[in-house]
Design a protein around this motif. Sequence first.
Motif, PDB file in Angstrom:
ATOM      1  N   PHE A 146      12.624  59.495  30.022  1.00  0.00           N
ATOM      2  CA  PHE A 146      12.669  58.375  30.796  1.00  0.00           C
ATOM      3  C   PHE A 146      13.100  58.303  32.110  1.00  0.00           C
ATOM      4  N   LEU A 147      13.891  59.322  32.499  1.00  0.00           N
ATOM      5  CA  LEU A 147      14.379  59.490  33.785  1.00  0.00           C
ATOM      6  C   LEU A 147      13.056  59.791  34.921  1.00  0.00           C
ATOM      7  N   LEU A 148      12.204  60.766  34.204  1.00  0.00           N
ATOM      8  CA  LEU A 148      10.987  61.247  34.936  1.00  0.00           C
ATOM      9  C   LEU A 148      10.099  60.011  35.157  1.00  0.00           C
ATOM     10  N   VAL A 149       9.985  59.034  34.221  1.00  0.00           N
ATOM     11  CA  VAL A 149       9.205  57.868  34.471  1.00  0.00           C
ATOM     12  C   VAL A 149       9.917  57.029  35.513  1.00  0.00           C
ATOM     13  N   ALA A 150      11.252  56.826  35.373  1.00  0.00           N
ATOM     14  CA  ALA A 150      11.734  56.084  36.341  1.00  0.00           C
ATOM     15  C   ALA A 150      11.736  56.553  37.821  1.00  0.00           C
ATOM     16  N   VAL A 151      11.794  57.759  37.949  1.00  0.00           N
ATOM     17  CA  VAL A 151      11.590  58.359  39.434  1.00  0.00           C
ATOM     18  C   VAL A 151      10.252  58.277  39.853  1.00  0.00           C
ATOM     19  N   GLY A 152       9.538  58.391  38.979  1.00  0.00           N
ATOM     20  CA  GLY A 152       7.890  58.240  39.382  1.00  0.00           C
ATOM     21  C   GLY A 152       7.652  56.770  40.070  1.00  0.00           C
ATOM     22  N   ALA A 153       8.289  55.780  39.546  1.00  0.00           N
ATOM     23  CA  ALA A 153       8.251  54.307  39.995  1.00  0.00           C
ATOM     24  C   ALA A 153       9.017  54.365  41.356  1.00  0.00           C
ATOM     25  N   ILE A 154      10.311  55.007  41.365  1.00  0.00           N
ATOM     26  CA  ILE A 154      10.896  54.863  42.838  1.00  0.00           C
ATOM     27  C   ILE A 154      10.086  55.772  43.808  1.00  0.00           C
ATOM     28  N   GLY A 155       9.441  57.139  43.621  1.00  0.00           N
ATOM     29  CA  GLY A 155       8.873  57.508  44.392  1.00  0.00           C
ATOM     30  C   GLY A 155       7.811  56.876  44.897  1.00  0.00           C
ATOM     31  N   TRP A 156       7.038  56.072  44.355  1.00  0.00           N
ATOM     32  CA  TRP A 156       5.841  55.319  44.536  1.00  0.00           C
ATOM     33  C   TRP A 156       6.408  54.328  45.696  1.00  0.00           C
ATOM     34  N   GLU A 157       7.433  53.630  45.319  1.00  0.00           N
ATOM     35  CA  GLU A 157       7.673  52.681  46.497  1.00  0.00           C
ATOM     36  C   GLU A 157       8.322  53.092  47.472  1.00  0.00           C
ATOM     37  N   ALA A 158       8.739  54.385  47.611  1.00  0.00           N
ATOM     38  CA  ALA A 158       9.339  55.092  48.739  1.00  0.00           C
ATOM     39  C   ALA A 158       8.119  55.430  49.614  1.00  0.00           C
ATOM     40  N   ILE A 159       7.094  56.008  49.013  1.00  0.00           N
ATOM     41  CA  ILE A 159       5.538  56.110  49.915  1.00  0.00           C
ATOM     42  C   ILE A 159       5.179  55.207  50.419  1.00  0.00           C
ATOM     43  N   GLN A 160       5.070  54.007  49.930  1.00  0.00           N
ATOM     44  CA  GLN A 160       4.823  52.543  50.488  1.00  0.00           C
ATOM     45  C   GLN A 160       5.515  52.225  51.667  1.00  0.00           C
ATOM     46  N   ARG A 161       6.994  52.455  51.426  1.00  0.00           N
ATOM     47  CA  ARG A 161       7.743  52.140  52.382  1.00  0.00           C
ATOM     48  C   ARG A 161       7.252  52.731  53.864  1.00  0.00           C
ATOM     49  N   PHE A 162       6.801  54.228  53.833  1.00  0.00           N
ATOM     50  CA  PHE A 162       6.326  54.722  55.215  1.00  0.00           C
ATOM     51  C   PHE A 162       5.570  53.738  55.831  1.00  0.00           C
TER      52      PHE A 162
END
Length: 324
Positions: free
Chosen positions: A117-133
Amino acid sequence: MMIDTPHHGHDSAGHGHAHGGHRHHERGGHIHAPASFGQAFAVGIGLNAAFVLIEAGYGIASNSMALVADAGHNLSDVLGLVVAWAAAVLSKRTPTARYTYGLRSASILAALFNAVFLLVAVGAIGWEAIQRFARPEPVAGGTVMIVAIIGIAINGLTAWLFASGRKGDLNIRGAYLHMAADAAVSAGVVAAGLVILLTGWLWLDPVASLIIVAVIVWGTWDLLRDSVALSLAAVPPAIDPGLVRKFLAGRPGVAGLHDLHIWPMSTTDVALTAHLVMPGGHPGDGFLMEAAHELKDRFGIGHVTLQVETDPGTVCALEPEHVI
């Protein structure tokens, strides 16, 4: 206890089933965690649930992806704590005719759930962070720092509540690692907020988010690996099966050893079964009880079942190494 009925076609076979004492072992296996962390779970869940609401609200208001990312992570920790607490309660349920070991393995499933569950959650967070660039947005650095400082205090306190059990229970270790990682991550968010406040570098916000993701993945990998291994009934990593085999084979009167199995019943309890070839005859209850106590003290194996075979000429169906 002793059962003198034949097994697997042996003409004269004895079974010994004995539990070791409650002393902590000195080397080899697990150190048992304290009996209950109910209060720690209740306090941790309450504090972190409240902080998730505060952090998410201020993250949205201040336009900070780092705060929103950390709030998402904290939400996963709240759910993880709930699952871990439920598993801890279920693992104490008494055995039934169908679940003869009780529900002890629920703690293993909880640890595995938390890791995935934690790895799935951080995957979504990482994707959003990349888009913020690609679309950097203004961030209220001061607000980010204040909220993250509160997070350090809450996560640090919650981690401390689970610290005493982190070495003896994978389920408790999962809860501890989540909280300790959150405290460290919040410290990173404070640093990022300060730099943004001083320099105006908006790209630091998604960078901080990706650093959060990296820290979480790094800290979760061991939990994922160990929980997968335990769910597949692997020998717990703290136990050397070679040393266990050597110990049993070296007992007085033992001429052979086969069908040795060591597996986790839960994140704290370990079981063992083995066939001992003893041509001199059945050694009696004292031998079995002593072996069980030694396995408990040396390796932390508390649920021991030994089968004694007295005729070395009889071929056991489970003797070949490839037979389970």
